[in-house]
Design a protein around this motif. Sequence first.
Motif, PDB file in Angstrom:
ATOM      1  N   LYS A  43       0.860  -1.189   0.000  1.00 20.57           N
ATOM      2  CA  LYS A  43       0.000   0.000   0.000  1.00 20.57           C
ATOM      3  C   LYS A  43       0.891   1.232   0.000  1.00 20.57           C
ATOM      4  O   LYS A  43       1.735   1.396   0.881  1.00 20.57           O
ATOM      5  CB  LYS A  43      -0.911   0.018   1.228  1.00 20.57           C
ATOM      6  CG  LYS A  43      -1.865   1.218   1.264  1.00 20.57           C
ATOM      7  CD  LYS A  43      -2.786   1.142   2.460  1.00 20.57           C
ATOM      8  CE  LYS A  43      -3.708   2.347   2.543  1.00 20.57           C
ATOM      9  NZ  LYS A  43      -4.625   2.457   1.384  1.00 20.57           N
ATOM     10  N   LEU A  57      -0.242   9.316   9.115  1.00 23.66           N
ATOM     11  CA  LEU A  57      -1.085   8.129   8.959  1.00 23.66           C
ATOM     12  C   LEU A  57      -2.516   8.412   9.415  1.00 23.66           C
ATOM     13  O   LEU A  57      -3.477   7.969   8.774  1.00 23.66           O
ATOM     14  CB  LEU A  57      -0.488   6.962   9.743  1.00 23.66           C
ATOM     15  CG  LEU A  57       0.855   6.436   9.225  1.00 23.66           C
ATOM     16  CD1 LEU A  57       1.409   5.375  10.164  1.00 23.66           C
ATOM     17  CD2 LEU A  57       0.711   5.870   7.811  1.00 23.66           C
ATOM     18  N   GLU A  60      -4.519   9.990   6.906  1.00 26.61           N
ATOM     19  CA  GLU A  60      -4.899   9.057   5.848  1.00 26.61           C
ATOM     20  C   GLU A  60      -5.873   7.989   6.365  1.00 26.61           C
ATOM     21  O   GLU A  60      -6.078   6.969   5.721  1.00 26.61           O
ATOM     22  CB  GLU A  60      -3.658   8.385   5.266  1.00 26.61           C
ATOM     23  CG  GLU A  60      -2.690   9.346   4.593  1.00 26.61           C
ATOM     24  CD  GLU A  60      -3.281   9.978   3.348  1.00 26.61           C
ATOM     25  OE1 GLU A  60      -4.016   9.276   2.616  1.00 26.61           O
ATOM     26  OE2 GLU A  60      -3.001  11.172   3.105  1.00 26.61           O
ATOM     27  N   LYS A  61      -6.443   8.235   7.583  1.00 25.78           N
ATOM     28  CA  LYS A  61      -7.415   7.318   8.195  1.00 25.78           C
ATOM     29  C   LYS A  61      -6.793   5.963   8.533  1.00 25.78           C
ATOM     30  O   LYS A  61      -7.461   4.927   8.505  1.00 25.78           O
ATOM     31  CB  LYS A  61      -8.646   7.112   7.294  1.00 25.78           C
ATOM     32  CG  LYS A  61      -9.330   8.403   6.872  1.00 25.78           C
ATOM     33  CD  LYS A  61      -9.813   9.197   8.063  1.00 25.78           C
ATOM     34  CE  LYS A  61     -10.527  10.473   7.629  1.00 25.78           C
ATOM     35  NZ  LYS A  61     -10.881  11.343   8.773  1.00 25.78           N
ATOM     36  N   ILE A  62      -5.508   5.980   8.855  1.00 28.03           N
ATOM     37  CA  ILE A  62      -4.828   4.792   9.354  1.00 28.03           C
ATOM     38  C   ILE A  62      -4.440   5.093  10.791  1.00 28.03           C
ATOM     39  O   ILE A  62      -3.569   5.948  11.046  1.00 28.03           O
ATOM     40  CB  ILE A  62      -3.588   4.441   8.509  1.00 28.03           C
ATOM     41  CG1 ILE A  62      -3.991   4.178   7.063  1.00 28.03           C
ATOM     42  CG2 ILE A  62      -2.863   3.227   9.092  1.00 28.03           C
ATOM     43  CD1 ILE A  62      -2.821   4.006   6.123  1.00 28.03           C
ATOM     44  N   PHE A 126      -5.617  -1.577   9.570  1.00 20.29           N
ATOM     45  CA  PHE A 126      -6.380  -1.041   8.435  1.00 20.29           C
ATOM     46  C   PHE A 126      -7.886  -1.133   8.690  1.00 20.29           C
ATOM     47  O   PHE A 126      -8.679  -0.498   7.995  1.00 20.29           O
ATOM     48  CB  PHE A 126      -6.024  -1.777   7.143  1.00 20.29           C
ATOM     49  CG  PHE A 126      -4.635  -1.485   6.648  1.00 20.29           C
ATOM     50  CD1 PHE A 126      -4.305  -0.227   6.186  1.00 20.29           C
ATOM     51  CD2 PHE A 126      -3.661  -2.464   6.646  1.00 20.29           C
ATOM     52  CE1 PHE A 126      -3.022   0.058   5.725  1.00 20.29           C
ATOM     53  CE2 PHE A 126      -2.378  -2.200   6.192  1.00 20.29           C
ATOM     54  CZ  PHE A 126      -2.050  -0.926   5.733  1.00 20.29           C
ATOM     55  N   LYS A 129     -11.237   2.293  12.672  1.00 18.36           N
ATOM     56  CA  LYS A 129     -11.969   3.433  12.119  1.00 18.36           C
ATOM     57  C   LYS A 129     -12.262   4.457  13.211  1.00 18.36           C
ATOM     58  O   LYS A 129     -12.181   4.150  14.410  1.00 18.36           O
ATOM     59  CB  LYS A 129     -13.268   2.966  11.463  1.00 18.36           C
ATOM     60  CG  LYS A 129     -13.057   2.058  10.254  1.00 18.36           C
ATOM     61  CD  LYS A 129     -14.376   1.590   9.665  1.00 18.36           C
ATOM     62  CE  LYS A 129     -14.181   0.846   8.350  1.00 18.36           C
ATOM     63  NZ  LYS A 129     -13.276  -0.304   8.466  1.00 18.36           N
TER      64      LYS A 129
END
Length: 369
Positions: A43, A57, A60-62, A126, A129
């Motif tokens: 990725k 990160l 980037e929603k990580i 990953f 959320k």
Amino acid sequence: MSTILITIGVITGITTLLALLLTFADAFIADYGIKKILINKNKELEIEGGNTLLSTLVNEKIFIPSACGGKGSCGYCKCKVNSGGGPVLATELPYLSKGDKENNIRLSCQIKVKEDMEIEIPEELFNVKAYKGVVEEIVDITDKIKFVRFKITSNDPSTIDFNAGQYIQLTAPPYPSSPEEVYRAYSIASATKDKNHINLLIGYVEDGLLTTYVHQHLNQGSSVNFTGPYGDFYLQDTDAEIVLVAVGTGMAPILSILYELIDQKSQRKATFFFGARTKSDLFMLEEMDIFERELPNFKFIPTLSRPNAEEEWTGEVGRVNNSIEKILEYSDAPREAYLCGSAPMIDSTVDSLLAKGIREDKIYFDKFD
């Protein structure tokens, strides 16, 4: 004497000015341009350089675990940096073991993205959320522990999937005692089948920024933000006998595990050793009665370390590992243990469980400070 004080003042002023200039230059003058971050060799991100790896990160929603909000004081945000991280910083050293340093493990909150990087993180991150919710229930279950129930209100995602035993990170917004957001990890105490709610047990810690917010500022109807789920501490899918051990709010993931066993209609033998100081520190006793009725091979064994004479306690006395040593029989049969509590409790309990024949690789635990 005055000359010495003046000299110290001048040196301090110069040092402070240089630090401010370096901060200004790094923030406003340095232009690192677009950088690439290759994650787990499959990725790739293209991002604007200059921020910390942790904040990059998150943008980037990580979501990497971080209990201190990126201040380098918790050591949770570790990841493997194969290239592009620069030298290990002094601020990282207290949190890195010899093995960490040998395997390129770094604190993501201390590394700035100044060049292309290649990193490795657990694949399950990953699936983490960010959620919004509202407090449906908040009640005192002891004089220092609150039971808190959130309803998820965000539309995307609107539900949460987690394994029994995992945790979330709760965010406290700025409030009078805390000018910045703070983050802390709390184990989920609810059943995995309820994907619209999260239950937590939150104990009060004096001067704890997030616990103070929960105990003194959070009310029914309050909005909350959290991320999750995190963690590799969760119920394994086997038929082995189970030994559960917790003290205080460490009961939270054990509750989730017991709810899961009910949902599975499990016939597994399970014993829950729970430690508290006094009888007034015991809680969720009605739930324990339900578990004993619903799970045919489950037994709850509370132990008090400091029972009051007036409480007329007739149960087990001592530390929780003392009850294990007294009650649990030695066996070579397959067994698993799930522990949650302070580091000293975990360490002493592991020793007791090993002495009872439970294999070290079958003892799963979640330590908290």
